[in-house]
Scaffold this motif. Structure first.
Motif, PDB file in Angstrom:
ATOM      1  N   ARG A  36       0.821  -1.201   0.000  1.00  0.00           N
ATOM      2  CA  ARG A  36       0.000   0.000   0.000  1.00  0.00           C
ATOM      3  C   ARG A  36       0.860   1.258   0.000  1.00  0.00           C
ATOM      4  O   ARG A  36       2.068   1.220   0.300  1.00  0.00           O
ATOM      5  CB  ARG A  36      -0.926   0.008   1.210  1.00  0.00           C
ATOM      6  CG  ARG A  36      -0.202   0.077   2.548  1.00  0.00           C
ATOM      7  CD  ARG A  36      -1.171   0.132   3.704  1.00  0.00           C
ATOM      8  NE  ARG A  36      -0.480   0.379   4.960  1.00  0.00           N
ATOM      9  CZ  ARG A  36      -1.085   0.720   6.089  1.00  0.00           C
ATOM     10  NH1 ARG A  36      -2.402   0.842   6.109  1.00  0.00           N
ATOM     11  NH2 ARG A  36      -0.396   0.938   7.189  1.00  0.00           N
ATOM     12  N   LEU A  37       0.215   2.377  -0.327  1.00  0.00           N
ATOM     13  CA  LEU A  37       0.843   3.690  -0.294  1.00  0.00           C
ATOM     14  C   LEU A  37       0.200   4.507   0.821  1.00  0.00           C
ATOM     15  O   LEU A  37      -1.036   4.569   0.922  1.00  0.00           O
ATOM     16  CB  LEU A  37       0.663   4.409  -1.628  1.00  0.00           C
ATOM     17  CG  LEU A  37       1.212   3.723  -2.880  1.00  0.00           C
ATOM     18  CD1 LEU A  37       0.872   4.544  -4.123  1.00  0.00           C
ATOM     19  CD2 LEU A  37       2.719   3.506  -2.775  1.00  0.00           C
ATOM     20  N   ILE A  38       1.032   5.128   1.646  1.00  0.00           N
ATOM     21  CA  ILE A  38       0.562   6.009   2.718  1.00  0.00           C
ATOM     22  C   ILE A  38       0.942   7.424   2.332  1.00  0.00           C
ATOM     23  O   ILE A  38       2.119   7.760   2.239  1.00  0.00           O
ATOM     24  CB  ILE A  38       1.195   5.642   4.078  1.00  0.00           C
ATOM     25  CG1 ILE A  38       1.050   4.148   4.367  1.00  0.00           C
ATOM     26  CG2 ILE A  38       0.549   6.475   5.194  1.00  0.00           C
ATOM     27  CD1 ILE A  38      -0.367   3.670   4.517  1.00  0.00           C
ATOM     28  N   TRP A  39      -0.050   8.270   2.067  1.00  0.00           N
ATOM     29  CA  TRP A  39       0.200   9.645   1.637  1.00  0.00           C
ATOM     30  C   TRP A  39      -0.155  10.599   2.767  1.00  0.00           C
ATOM     31  O   TRP A  39      -1.297  10.665   3.201  1.00  0.00           O
ATOM     32  CB  TRP A  39      -0.630   9.966   0.393  1.00  0.00           C
ATOM     33  CG  TRP A  39      -0.446  11.363  -0.112  1.00  0.00           C
ATOM     34  CD1 TRP A  39      -1.288  12.413   0.100  1.00  0.00           C
ATOM     35  CD2 TRP A  39       0.633  11.865  -0.905  1.00  0.00           C
ATOM     36  NE1 TRP A  39      -0.791  13.544  -0.516  1.00  0.00           N
ATOM     37  CE2 TRP A  39       0.385  13.235  -1.132  1.00  0.00           C
ATOM     38  CE3 TRP A  39       1.795  11.287  -1.420  1.00  0.00           C
ATOM     39  CZ2 TRP A  39       1.246  14.034  -1.874  1.00  0.00           C
ATOM     40  CZ3 TRP A  39       2.665  12.080  -2.161  1.00  0.00           C
ATOM     41  CH2 TRP A  39       2.387  13.435  -2.389  1.00  0.00           C
ATOM     42  N   ASP A  40       0.849  11.291   3.253  1.00  0.00           N
ATOM     43  CA  ASP A  40       0.642  12.275   4.321  1.00  0.00           C
ATOM     44  C   ASP A  40      -0.058  11.632   5.524  1.00  0.00           C
ATOM     45  O   ASP A  40      -0.928  12.245   6.146  1.00  0.00           O
ATOM     46  CB  ASP A  40      -0.171  13.454   3.788  1.00  0.00           C
ATOM     47  CG  ASP A  40       0.197  14.768   4.473  1.00  0.00           C
ATOM     48  OD1 ASP A  40       1.167  14.776   5.249  1.00  0.00           O
ATOM     49  OD2 ASP A  40      -0.490  15.769   4.240  1.00  0.00           O
ATOM     50  N   GLY A  41       0.299  10.387   5.821  1.00  0.00           N
ATOM     51  CA  GLY A  41      -0.243   9.690   6.977  1.00  0.00           C
ATOM     52  C   GLY A  41      -1.513   8.909   6.738  1.00  0.00           C
ATOM     53  O   GLY A  41      -2.011   8.250   7.657  1.00  0.00           O
ATOM     54  N   HIS A  42      -2.046   8.952   5.488  1.00  0.00           N
ATOM     55  CA  HIS A  42      -3.314   8.279   5.206  1.00  0.00           C
ATOM     56  C   HIS A  42      -3.157   7.290   4.056  1.00  0.00           C
ATOM     57  O   HIS A  42      -2.597   7.643   3.009  1.00  0.00           O
ATOM     58  CB  HIS A  42      -4.393   9.311   4.845  1.00  0.00           C
ATOM     59  CG  HIS A  42      -4.607  10.351   5.903  1.00  0.00           C
ATOM     60  ND1 HIS A  42      -5.269  10.080   7.080  1.00  0.00           N
ATOM     61  CD2 HIS A  42      -4.213  11.649   5.967  1.00  0.00           C
ATOM     62  CE1 HIS A  42      -5.295  11.181   7.827  1.00  0.00           C
ATOM     63  NE2 HIS A  42      -4.661  12.142   7.176  1.00  0.00           N
ATOM     64  N   PRO A  43      -3.659   6.060   4.208  1.00  0.00           N
ATOM     65  CA  PRO A  43      -3.593   5.085   3.113  1.00  0.00           C
ATOM     66  C   PRO A  43      -4.428   5.564   1.923  1.00  0.00           C
ATOM     67  O   PRO A  43      -5.526   6.109   2.094  1.00  0.00           O
ATOM     68  CB  PRO A  43      -4.200   3.810   3.713  1.00  0.00           C
ATOM     69  CG  PRO A  43      -4.178   4.019   5.199  1.00  0.00           C
ATOM     70  CD  PRO A  43      -4.295   5.491   5.419  1.00  0.00           C
TER      71      PRO A  43
END
Length: 272
Positions: A63-70
């Motif tokens: 998964r990718l976590i962007w700015d703390g959010h999946p």
């Protein structure tokens, strides 16, 4: 400006194409305000990794976590909505259009009653180029096909940051450029990082990597084998890691990268 929490966290990413395993359990943090170089031989998985980040390829797992959010990227538009812009080696510029038209291609500013707002687009184009200290382009109404390789790269970089980008990915940005043009492009990449933008750059030119990167992530046969600050690496060590996947201390780098990755959380929501 570098934040404690990475802007992008890649967790246990894997991607296959039939029997070919392009990425194997790749975990990598991408901080804001830093230039992260991806190094690896042909077929190491660099292009596949950036295309997963850019929304072009859906990963098979991870998964990718962007700015703390999946987040789940359904395509490049989802990535662009987050502030992820990718400049590929072919630049995707239209030679028959001028600088302004290329910068706003597909995102043209329109007046209330329909005509294009040429004045607003010209102003934004000038401001963007000035903020990046791009002074070599004589006119923003000059056709891109008449520009030099370095000027074309400058237009591509300006296009990537015009839309409040937070992560800019560059694929071989100095390929086929002369010494002076290469210096201009590398200076632009440093300016992006100095403005707090995260930068990922793929380059086979180790001189360019050492001139611009803050840290290097090395891939070998689809696996991440090392992530180190630039000052801890030499050209010889990078070549060893690229060709064999191992050098003294590289195993501990990979293990540390996995240990620092949080345990998987519930399924990510689509990017909005």
């Amino acid at each position: 400006m570098v934040t404690e929490q990475p802007l992008l966290r890649i967790e246990h990413l894997s991607k296959s194409f039939g029997a070919v395993q392009a990425l194997r359990d790749v975990s990598l943090d991408v901080p804001a305000g830093r230039v992260t170089a991806l190094a690896g031989d042909n077929g190491a998985g660099k292009s596949v990794l950036i295309k997963c980040i850019a929304g072009s390829y859906p990963p098979d797992s991870g998964r990718l976590i962007w700015d703390g959010h999946p987040v789940f990227l359904r395509g490049p538009k989802d990535a662009a909505a987050l502030g992820i812009e990718t400049v590929y080696q072919d630049l995707a510029l239209c030679d028959n259009l001028d600088v302004v038209q290329n910068l706003f291609l597909g995102r043209e500013k329109v007046r209330r009653h329909g005509p294009l707002d040429e004045e607003a687009m010209e102003l934004a184009a000038r401001d963007t180029l000035r903020n990046l200290s791009v002074t070599s382009i004589r006119s923003i109404r000059q056709r891109v096909g008449a520009l030099s390789g370095g000027q074309r790269q400058a237009v591509a970089i300006a296009k990537s940051v015009l839309w409040n980008s937070r992560l800019v990915i560059m694929d071989e940005p100095t390929a086929a450029l002369g010494v002076v043009q290469t210096r201009v492009v590398l200076d632009l990449l440093r300016k992006l990082a100095d403005r707090g933008i995260a930068v990922i750059v793929i380059s086979h030119n180790m001189n360019d990597v050492f001139a611009v990167a803050d840290r290097i992530a090395v891939l070998h046969l689809g696996q991440l084998v090392a992530v180190r600050p630039i000052e801890e690496l030499s050209r010889q060590l990078i070549v060893e890691l690229m060709t064999s996947g191992y050098s003294e201390g590289s195993g501990s780098d990979a293990a540390a990268a996995h240990r620092s990755t949080p345990a998987p959380a519930p399924a990510p929501a689509p990017a909005r």
